[in-house]
Design an enzyme around this catalytic site. Structure first.
Site, PDB file in Angstrom:
ATOM      1  N   PRO A  98      22.769  34.495 102.941  1.00 33.35           N
ATOM      2  CA  PRO A  98      23.851  35.253 103.578  1.00 33.35           C
ATOM      3  C   PRO A  98      24.346  34.548 104.855  1.00 33.35           C
ATOM      4  O   PRO A  98      23.538  34.081 105.655  1.00 33.35           O
ATOM      5  CB  PRO A  98      23.192  36.587 103.929  1.00 33.35           C
ATOM      6  CG  PRO A  98      21.940  36.655 103.144  1.00 33.35           C
ATOM      7  CD  PRO A  98      21.550  35.270 102.763  1.00 33.35           C
ATOM      8  N   GLY A 104      19.698  31.237 108.794  1.00 35.63           N
ATOM      9  CA  GLY A 104      19.882  29.786 108.911  1.00 35.63           C
ATOM     10  C   GLY A 104      20.838  29.198 107.885  1.00 35.63           C
ATOM     11  O   GLY A 104      20.700  28.038 107.502  1.00 35.63           O
ATOM     12  N   SER A 105      21.837  29.984 107.472  1.00 37.42           N
ATOM     13  CA  SER A 105      22.732  29.498 106.406  1.00 37.42           C
ATOM     14  C   SER A 105      23.441  28.211 106.806  1.00 37.42           C
ATOM     15  O   SER A 105      23.532  27.274 106.006  1.00 37.42           O
ATOM     16  CB  SER A 105      23.754  30.574 106.027  1.00 37.42           C
ATOM     17  OG  SER A 105      24.529  30.925 107.153  1.00 37.42           O
ATOM     18  N   ALA A 107      22.602  25.839 109.027  1.00 39.07           N
ATOM     19  CA  ALA A 107      21.697  24.684 109.071  1.00 39.07           C
ATOM     20  C   ALA A 107      21.275  24.269 107.666  1.00 39.07           C
ATOM     21  O   ALA A 107      21.149  23.082 107.363  1.00 39.07           O
ATOM     22  CB  ALA A 107      20.457  25.025 109.916  1.00 39.07           C
ATOM     23  N   ALA A 108      21.087  25.251 106.778  1.00 39.83           N
ATOM     24  CA  ALA A 108      20.639  24.928 105.412  1.00 39.83           C
ATOM     25  C   ALA A 108      21.715  24.170 104.641  1.00 39.83           C
ATOM     26  O   ALA A 108      21.413  23.234 103.899  1.00 39.83           O
ATOM     27  CB  ALA A 108      20.247  26.207 104.673  1.00 39.83           C
ATOM     28  N   ASP A 149      15.892  26.364 113.539  1.00 43.61           N
ATOM     29  CA  ASP A 149      16.456  26.483 112.187  1.00 43.61           C
ATOM     30  C   ASP A 149      16.373  25.156 111.438  1.00 43.61           C
ATOM     31  O   ASP A 149      15.837  25.084 110.330  1.00 43.61           O
ATOM     32  CB  ASP A 149      17.929  26.913 112.248  1.00 43.61           C
ATOM     33  CG  ASP A 149      18.092  28.400 112.466  1.00 43.61           C
ATOM     34  OD1 ASP A 149      17.135  29.037 112.925  1.00 43.61           O
ATOM     35  OD2 ASP A 149      19.185  28.925 112.176  1.00 43.61           O
TER      36      ASP A 149
HETATM   37  O1  PMV Z   1      20.341  33.667 113.943  1.00 41.61           O
HETATM   38  P1  PMV Z   1      19.542  32.486 113.559  1.00 41.61           P
HETATM   39  O2  PMV Z   1      18.846  32.581 112.281  1.00 41.61           O
HETATM   40  O3  PMV Z   1      20.315  31.214 113.693  1.00 41.61           O
HETATM   41  O4  PMV Z   1      18.330  32.386 114.618  1.00 41.61           O
HETATM   42  C1  PMV Z   1      18.590  32.237 115.966  1.00 41.61           C
HETATM   43  C2  PMV Z   1      17.328  32.144 116.737  1.00 41.61           C
HETATM   44  C3  PMV Z   1      17.538  32.181 118.244  1.00 41.61           C
HETATM   45  O5  PMV Z   1      16.244  32.066 118.825  1.00 41.61           O
HETATM   46  C4  PMV Z   1      18.160  33.482 118.677  1.00 41.61           C
HETATM   47  C5  PMV Z   1      18.416  31.044 118.729  1.00 41.61           C
HETATM   48  C6  PMV Z   1      17.781  29.684 118.622  1.00 41.61           C
HETATM   49  O6  PMV Z   1      18.537  28.705 118.748  1.00 41.61           O
HETATM   50  O7  PMV Z   1      16.562  29.562 118.483  1.00 41.61           O
END
Ligand code: PMV
Length: 310
Positions: A98, A104-105, A107-108, A149
């Site tokens: 999603p 992490g969509s 980055a993936a 991520d």
């Molecule tokens: O929302 P996501 O899955 O990209 O996770 C972000 C995690 C944070 O700690 C809020 C930001 C980060 O860069 O680590």
């Protein structure tokens, strides 16, 4: 060059330590195998250059004309790292992760593209090098990402992550079940991270005290997961969530799902990722998976995923 190359990468969830990880505290994250990004490369016609189709996003990109797009930047970073000229190829990317949900969509998808491209060119990048390139693209989207991520997604292993330090993977002594509930509310990590930064700047002592507490929870969670003392994990999730509320990254929709999971008997639940929307996770016993999944749907989850960690 190979005629066709396909590479996939997993999504990820943060178990403990989002946000505090941006301030130097540790965080624990694991890859999610059921939700993956895929890049498929075929050779193009001569002189057409590098073309990227992102069907889910309805995007057609070319390295020549849309060089500023994150996916083109990823392709450019890989070509520069391998000292290659632009090849005539078509890259199709798709993802079942999603978007903007804390899994992490972005980055993936970048990682799948980089992995497929380097393999297609006959020089597959190591997880470490791939992760460093994806991090460059993450910075464009996030501003100040911790790097968690790209690390989990490229290494495809549970990671104990501290910003700027060498990657440490960790072992899961006894596998455990998580149910992931999606609020369906998209939330940009850049925005929640930016809001926390502003609040921290206005009140550094108060925020740093909370980040330190979060760091301590993460260290205890790592020990519990490594030792297989699973009865501690739910409680630690609740403690982490309580601190995430204090830094104002939860939301009414996340709270509804967390409450529903706890009411249905989960030992612990918390948001996962940037917060403000996106996903929450609940620590559940295997026999509770269906019931808690159903409770989450009733409380408004648009998607429920069951995953086993370890
Ligand atoms: O929302 P996501 O899955 O990209 O996770 C972000 C995690 C944070 O700690 C809020 C930001 C980060 O860069 O680590």
């Amino acid at each position: 060059m190979m005629a066709e190359t396909t590479a996939t990468t997993p999504g990820k969830i943060i178990l403990f330590g989002e946000h505090s990880v941006v301030y130097g505290q540790p965080a624990l994250a694991v890859p999610i195998q059921h939700a993956r990004a895929e890049a498929q490369i075929t050779n193009g016609d001569p002189n057409t250059g590098l073309i990227i189709h992102a069907e889910d996003l309805n995007l057609n990109l070319t390295l020549k004309e849309t060089a500023e797009h994150g996916l083109c930047q990823m392709a450019r970073l890989v070509l520069d790292a391998l000292k290659r000229d632009e090849p005539d190829i078509v890259i199709r990317v798709r993802s079942s992760i999603p978007i903007a949900g804390g899994m992490g969509s972005g980055a993936a998808v970048s990682a799948a593209l980089g992995k497929a491209l380097s393999e297609h060119l006959g020089e597959p990048l190591s997880p470490d090098r791939l992760s460093a390139l994806v991090y460059e693209v993450e910075k464009i989207y996030h501003g100040t990402p911790s790097g968690i991520d790209n690390t989990v997604i490229c290494f495809e292993q549970p990671v104990y992550f501290i910003k700027g330090q060498a990657v440490e993977t960790f072992g899961v002594k006894k596998p455990f079940d998580l149910v992931i509930g999606d609020t369906g509310i998209p939330s940009l990590t850049k925005e929640t991270v930016g809001a926390v930064r502003e609040a921290w700047q206005a009140n550094p002592q108060r925020y740093e005290a909370v980040f330190n507490e979060m760091g301590e929870i993460v260290r205890r969670a790592r020990s519990a997961i490594e030792a297989g003392t699973l009865d501690e994990i739910g409680g630690l999730m609740n403690q982490n969530q309580e601190r995430l509320r204090r830094i104002k990254v939860s939301s009414p929709e996340l709270e509804m799902l967390i409450e529903a999971a706890l009411d249905a008997g989960a030992a612990g639940a918390k948001l996962s990722g940037g917060g403000g929307g996106g996903n929450m996770i609940a620590f559940v016993e295997p026999e509770q998976v269906d019931e808690i999944g159903e409770a989450l749907r009733k409380a408004g989850a648009v998607r429920v995923i069951h995953t086993v960690v370890g």
